[in-house]
Design a protein around this motif. Structure first.
Motif, PDB file in Angstrom:
ATOM      1  N   ARG A 170      42.354  57.091  40.351  1.00 31.52           N
ATOM      2  CA  ARG A 170      42.105  56.439  41.635  1.00 31.52           C
ATOM      3  C   ARG A 170      41.062  55.329  41.479  1.00 31.52           C
ATOM      4  O   ARG A 170      41.226  54.220  41.969  1.00 31.52           O
ATOM      5  CB  ARG A 170      41.613  57.490  42.624  1.00 31.52           C
ATOM      6  N   ARG A 171      39.987  55.631  40.769  1.00 34.09           N
ATOM      7  CA  ARG A 171      38.927  54.628  40.569  1.00 34.09           C
ATOM      8  C   ARG A 171      39.414  53.473  39.706  1.00 34.09           C
ATOM      9  O   ARG A 171      39.108  52.307  39.964  1.00 34.09           O
ATOM     10  CB  ARG A 171      37.696  55.275  39.921  1.00 34.09           C
ATOM     11  N   ARG A 172      40.192  53.795  38.669  1.00 34.61           N
ATOM     12  CA  ARG A 172      40.681  52.740  37.768  1.00 34.61           C
ATOM     13  C   ARG A 172      41.617  51.781  38.510  1.00 34.61           C
ATOM     14  O   ARG A 172      41.493  50.555  38.388  1.00 34.61           O
ATOM     15  CB  ARG A 172      41.405  53.383  36.578  1.00 34.61           C
ATOM     16  N   VAL A 173      42.544  52.325  39.286  1.00 32.14           N
ATOM     17  CA  VAL A 173      43.493  51.481  40.027  1.00 32.14           C
ATOM     18  C   VAL A 173      42.761  50.677  41.098  1.00 32.14           C
ATOM     19  O   VAL A 173      43.059  49.496  41.318  1.00 32.14           O
ATOM     20  CB  VAL A 173      44.607  52.343  40.641  1.00 32.14           C
ATOM     21  N   ALA A 174      41.791  51.305  41.772  1.00 29.38           N
ATOM     22  CA  ALA A 174      41.039  50.605  42.820  1.00 29.38           C
ATOM     23  C   ALA A 174      40.234  49.447  42.232  1.00 29.38           C
ATOM     24  O   ALA A 174      40.186  48.350  42.804  1.00 29.38           O
ATOM     25  CB  ALA A 174      40.114  51.586  43.534  1.00 29.38           C
ATOM     26  N   ARG A 175      39.615  49.668  41.084  1.00 26.55           N
ATOM     27  CA  ARG A 175      38.841  48.596  40.450  1.00 26.55           C
ATOM     28  C   ARG A 175      39.746  47.442  40.040  1.00 26.55           C
ATOM     29  O   ARG A 175      39.423  46.269  40.247  1.00 26.55           O
ATOM     30  CB  ARG A 175      38.089  49.147  39.228  1.00 26.55           C
ATOM     31  N   GLU A 176      40.890  47.756  39.457  1.00 23.08           N
ATOM     32  CA  GLU A 176      41.843  46.719  39.066  1.00 23.08           C
ATOM     33  C   GLU A 176      42.323  45.938  40.285  1.00 23.08           C
ATOM     34  O   GLU A 176      42.486  44.709  40.234  1.00 23.08           O
ATOM     35  CB  GLU A 176      43.028  47.358  38.350  1.00 23.08           C
ATOM     36  N   THR A 177      42.514  46.636  41.404  1.00 22.54           N
ATOM     37  CA  THR A 177      42.953  45.971  42.633  1.00 22.54           C
ATOM     38  C   THR A 177      41.903  44.991  43.137  1.00 22.54           C
ATOM     39  O   THR A 177      42.226  43.862  43.526  1.00 22.54           O
ATOM     40  CB  THR A 177      43.257  47.026  43.713  1.00 22.54           C
ATOM     41  N   LEU A 178      40.637  45.402  43.123  1.00 25.47           N
ATOM     42  CA  LEU A 178      39.567  44.521  43.601  1.00 25.47           C
ATOM     43  C   LEU A 178      39.344  43.333  42.682  1.00 25.47           C
ATOM     44  O   LEU A 178      39.001  42.240  43.129  1.00 25.47           O
ATOM     45  CB  LEU A 178      38.261  45.307  43.729  1.00 25.47           C
ATOM     46  N   GLU A 179      39.537  43.547  41.375  1.00 28.18           N
ATOM     47  CA  GLU A 179      39.248  42.483  40.412  1.00 28.18           C
ATOM     48  C   GLU A 179      40.403  41.505  40.247  1.00 28.18           C
ATOM     49  O   GLU A 179      40.175  40.337  39.908  1.00 28.18           O
ATOM     50  CB  GLU A 179      38.904  43.095  39.051  1.00 28.18           C
ATOM     51  N   ILE A 180      41.637  41.969  40.474  1.00 25.81           N
ATOM     52  CA  ILE A 180      42.788  41.109  40.167  1.00 25.81           C
ATOM     53  C   ILE A 180      43.701  40.893  41.366  1.00 25.81           C
ATOM     54  O   ILE A 180      43.908  39.754  41.809  1.00 25.81           O
ATOM     55  CB  ILE A 180      43.601  41.695  38.990  1.00 25.81           C
ATOM     56  N   TYR A 181      44.251  41.964  41.935  1.00 22.75           N
ATOM     57  CA  TYR A 181      45.352  41.792  42.886  1.00 22.75           C
ATOM     58  C   TYR A 181      44.892  41.304  44.256  1.00 22.75           C
ATOM     59  O   TYR A 181      45.565  40.466  44.876  1.00 22.75           O
ATOM     60  CB  TYR A 181      46.164  43.085  42.990  1.00 22.75           C
ATOM     61  N   ALA A 182      43.762  41.811  44.764  1.00 21.08           N
ATOM     62  CA  ALA A 182      43.260  41.281  46.041  1.00 21.08           C
ATOM     63  C   ALA A 182      42.872  39.801  45.912  1.00 21.08           C
ATOM     64  O   ALA A 182      43.230  38.998  46.784  1.00 21.08           O
ATOM     65  CB  ALA A 182      42.079  42.123  46.531  1.00 21.08           C
ATOM     66  N   PRO A 183      42.165  39.388  44.840  1.00 26.15           N
ATOM     67  CA  PRO A 183      41.887  37.952  44.682  1.00 26.15           C
ATOM     68  C   PRO A 183      43.146  37.100  44.541  1.00 26.15           C
ATOM     69  O   PRO A 183      43.184  35.966  45.022  1.00 26.15           O
ATOM     70  CB  PRO A 183      41.030  37.893  43.406  1.00 26.15           C
ATOM     71  N   ILE A 184      44.188  37.628  43.871  1.00 30.40           N
ATOM     72  CA  ILE A 184      45.438  36.866  43.761  1.00 30.40           C
ATOM     73  C   ILE A 184      46.057  36.698  45.146  1.00 30.40           C
ATOM     74  O   ILE A 184      46.531  35.609  45.498  1.00 30.40           O
ATOM     75  CB  ILE A 184      46.420  37.565  42.805  1.00 30.40           C
ATOM     76  N   ALA A 185      46.053  37.770  45.950  1.00 29.02           N
ATOM     77  CA  ALA A 185      46.590  37.661  47.310  1.00 29.02           C
ATOM     78  C   ALA A 185      45.822  36.612  48.099  1.00 29.02           C
ATOM     79  O   ALA A 185      46.412  35.841  48.869  1.00 29.02           O
ATOM     80  CB  ALA A 185      46.511  39.022  48.007  1.00 29.02           C
ATOM     81  N   GLN A 186      44.506  36.550  47.905  1.00 28.46           N
ATOM     82  CA  GLN A 186      43.721  35.539  48.602  1.00 28.46           C
ATOM     83  C   GLN A 186      44.038  34.148  48.078  1.00 28.46           C
ATOM     84  O   GLN A 186      44.179  33.195  48.848  1.00 28.46           O
ATOM     85  CB  GLN A 186      42.224  35.824  48.438  1.00 28.46           C
ATOM     86  N   ARG A 187      44.168  34.025  46.752  1.00 28.21           N
ATOM     87  CA  ARG A 187      44.468  32.719  46.165  1.00 28.21           C
ATOM     88  C   ARG A 187      45.821  32.200  46.654  1.00 28.21           C
ATOM     89  O   ARG A 187      46.009  30.990  46.825  1.00 28.21           O
ATOM     90  CB  ARG A 187      44.474  32.841  44.632  1.00 28.21           C
TER      91      ARG A 187
END
Length: 715
Positions: A170-187
């Motif tokens: 859970r922590r690993r996936v959440a960290r990856e989401t904050l570092e990569i996928y949420a910023p990509i969605a914003q970009r």
């Protein structure tokens, strides 16, 4: 009971989120033949995922159907929906890409392949595999941007159901989401996915912080709904009176955004006042500016907190007017004013193209064109980097905050907040960055580590002989600048290493009376390159110059056969410990080799040759890093050895042992006596200095003669 509970939950999910429910959604905007194609893909996915279940116990096919449902809410085309439903079949069911292409078309197969992870490769770590899969995803984006929409919808549903997996995952996936996928969605401008990903990841990565912040915000705002309704009604009424048709929608700002602001500005929650946000949606651009005047008339504006992203759109195409005002009861509120089309782009980003088929307006590029340019620039700048370096560079490039500066010709350049003139220079052209020495900001000469501010005009001063400086890495903010500087320094280091390696190897050959011309003899060079697993002489020079290979060891490979006294199985001559042609020697502390032991040497950068006993557990690794060694008969001096002694704990035991060591002419370097585990026996650890393996054997014999000794052995 568990099976019954699962069956009831499955039936409920089938009614709410099954194929029929999805198709009913699609009938509202897709033609019947396209809905039929989506249903056919869903039936195929159901059959191939038959028997597979998620960690929650639900049939696996509910996951791809939920992903398709999210994309249906974005009103995506039927090809994207089919790819979403089939996005796991290549990875999890063994269905080939070719079979998908035959059954559902080339576009669907390409989208599914783009989302699928890279298959397991022997010798790669999980981090490397994840990085390679991410690079593959972005490469697929350069061909079809819909692949990232499927991936973001996939990640969103995984985050919504993250409670069923282990805490560590859970922590690993959440960290990856904050570092990569949420910023990509914003970009990419997909705001509604970005905010939900951030809040879900925040809740899973920092559950205690999330809970405390949620309670604090609720306590600070009180009855949020009443406060939001009051502002909505007041603004709507005033705008209508001024003849501006507008819809006003209020909301509580997302918790992760509040948390980031607290961290960025080092604020306590009580100091964060703008917890509420309002959107004013109007018909025309002119109405945006008129509505801004109305908002400032109704609520007092906060100075220096106004941004015009209509005149200066963000890199992802986002356009809006931002202002902050003092609302009811002193609450600070943020107001965003935009047109309906701007709102569609702000919420859906690149997905707006498939929703509304809108063209470029007012000279601005479509979000899709900007997204393609961004992804293409990533591969232009970092395409040759390793997978992990590629991901790190992309992370650096995903900055949400921006500053707008001008070139001397008046062109606008967007840079991340905190950027410097060096970032600006590399953003204009790599050559400009490589040769910059200073900068003029609004005509004033400033150092290269100055932080750029909005609206500044930046002029770069260059010098023909100037080159990038390693110190620049301490203050540059853009991934492009960082990558260009590192590439230059790496190239410079490699050139220097080649020159140094050539000189060192020629010196080593001269000391062995071997002519330097052997380096140009392919027949003699090929075996040496093969032994070291190197491609050419340049790589050999670089390895020697950077310390990865030792010149005297490499030079010995050029000796004629029979020139050395001892040959190992591979044909290389072992070195004597005494007189090793000036090599730096170190003795391994893991096994403490002694004269008389069979030994090997490990080539270590910074330590020279590290000598190990042949039976040492650390004698492994790449064969080219090991060299056979032999003790010289003239080796003199003291060497460290470790003895373990198990004995009965009697009065005077330690004194007897130390006396025997002294009589055997062995000096004691260290003694450790751990606590007794039980009974009368103790185990002691002695570090002693001896002359050789034979000397150590005499020491052991003398200690064994003590009547209280149970066992003595060398560690």
């Amino acid at each position: 009971m568990q099976r019954l509970s699962n069956a009831i939950r499955t039936q409920r999910a089938e009614r709410a989120f099954g194929v029929d429910a999805l198709c009913r959604m699609l009938e509202g905007y897709l033609p019947d033949q396209h809905v039929a194609e989506v249903r056919r893909a869903a039936e195929f996915a159901t059959s191939v995922h038959e028997g597979q279940r998620r960690t929650s116990g639900e049939p696996y096919v509910y996951h791809p159907l939920a992903v398709a449902r999210t994309l249906a809410e974005m009103r995506m085309d039927h090809t994207t929906l089919m790819a979403a439903i089939l996005h796991d079949v290549i990875e999890d069911t063994g269905v080939s890409k070719e079979s998908l292409a035959l059954g559902f078309g080339e576009d669907v197969a390409e989208l599914v392949d783009g989302v699928s992870k890279v298959t397991k490769i022997e010798g790669r770590t999980r981090a490397e595999m994840q990085a390679e899969s991410f690079r593959k995803l972005l490469l697929a984006m350069t061909k079809d941007l819909r692949v990232i929409l499927v991936k973001l919808a996939d990640r969103l549903h995984n985050m919504r159901t993250l409670g069923h997996v282990s805490h560590e995952k859970r922590r690993r996936v959440a960290r990856e989401t904050l570092e990569i996928y949420a910023p990509i969605a914003q970009r990419l401008g997909i705001n509604f996915i970005r905010t939900e990903l951030e809040d879900l990841a925040f809740a899973n990565l920092y559950p205690k912080r999330h809970g405390v912040l949620q309670e604090g915000v609720s306590a600070q705002l009180g009855d949020t709904r009443k406060l939001i309704r009051e502002v909505e009604q007041k603004l709507s009424t005033t705008l209508r009176e001024e003849g501006i048709g507008a819809s006003v929608v209020g909301r509580q700002k997302n918790l992760f955004g509040i948390y980031q602001k607290m961290r960025r500005k080092k604020l306590k929650l009580l100091k964060v006042t703008d917890l509420l946000g309002f959107r004013v949606i109007v018909s025309k651009v002119d109405d945006c500016y008129r509505a801004l005047g109305v908002v400032h008339h109704v609520y007092k504006p906060v100075p220096l907190e106004f941004d015009d992203y209509i005149a200066n759109p963000k890199a992802n195409g986002y356009q809006s007017l931002h202002t902050a005002c003092v609302g009811p009861m002193g609450h600070k509120i943020e107001v965003q004013i935009r047109t309906r089309d701007m709102h569609h782009v702000a919420e859906s980003g690149i997905a707006a193209h498939w929703q509304y088929k809108q063209g470029a307006r007012e000279g601005h590029k479509q979000p899709q064109a900007r997204a393609r340019e961004w992804v293409a620039s990533l591969f232009d700048d970092f395409g040759n980097a390793s997978p992990i370096d590629f991901v790190e560079n992309v992370k650096v490039d995903l900055f949400p905050d921006e500053v707008y500066v001008f070139t001397p010709k008046g062109e606008i350049r967007r840079l991340p907040r905190g950027a410097t003139p060096v970032d600006f220079a590399y953003a204009v052209h790599s050559d400009l960055g490589d040769h910059c020495v200073a900068a003029r900001l609004d005509g004033a000469l400033e150092p290269l580590n100055s932080t750029l501010a909005n609206g500044q005009t930046v002029e770069i001063i260059t010098a023909r002989h100037a080159r990038p400086n390693a110190a620049w890495l301490n203050f540059v903010k853009t991934a492009k600048a960082r990558s260009a500087i590192r590439n230059y320094l790496r190239q410079q280091h490699e050139d220097e290493a080649v020159r140094l390696g050539r000189r060192l190897l020629e010196i080593a050959l001269r000391e062995l009376s071997v002519p330097a011309s052997v380096l140009k003899d392919d027949a003699k060079l090929e075996p040496v390159l093969a032994a070291n697993k190197l491609a050419d002489i340049e790589e050999l020079y670089a390895a020697v110059g950077s310390g990865q290979r030792l010149a005297p060891l490499v030079a010995r490979h050029f000796l004629p056969k029979g020139a050395a006294e001892v040959q190992d199985e591979g044909g290389a001559a072992p070195l004597a410990i005494e007189g090793t042609e000036g090599l730096v020697l170190d003795y391994a502390r893991c096994c403490h080799p002694l004269p008389g032991d069979e030994i090997r040497g490990h080539v270590s950068v910074g330590r020279g040759i590290v000598v190990h006993r042949i039976e040492c557990k650390h004698v492994k690794g790449r064969p080219q890093d090991w060299v056979p060694l032999a003790w010289s008969e003239k080796v003199l001096g003291d060497f460290i050895a470790e003895l373990r002694i198990k004995a009965y704990n009697k009065r005077g035991l330690l004194a007897r042992i130390t006396a025997e060591l002294a009589n055997a002419e062995a000096s004691i370097e260290n003694v450790q006596m751990p606590d007794r585990a039980g009974g009368e026996a103790v185990e002691m650890r002695f570090i002693v200095a001896v002359k050789s393996r034979v000397h150590l054997a005499r020491v052991v014999r003398r200690i064994r003669r003590i009547e209280w000794i149970e066992r003595v052995w060398r560690a």
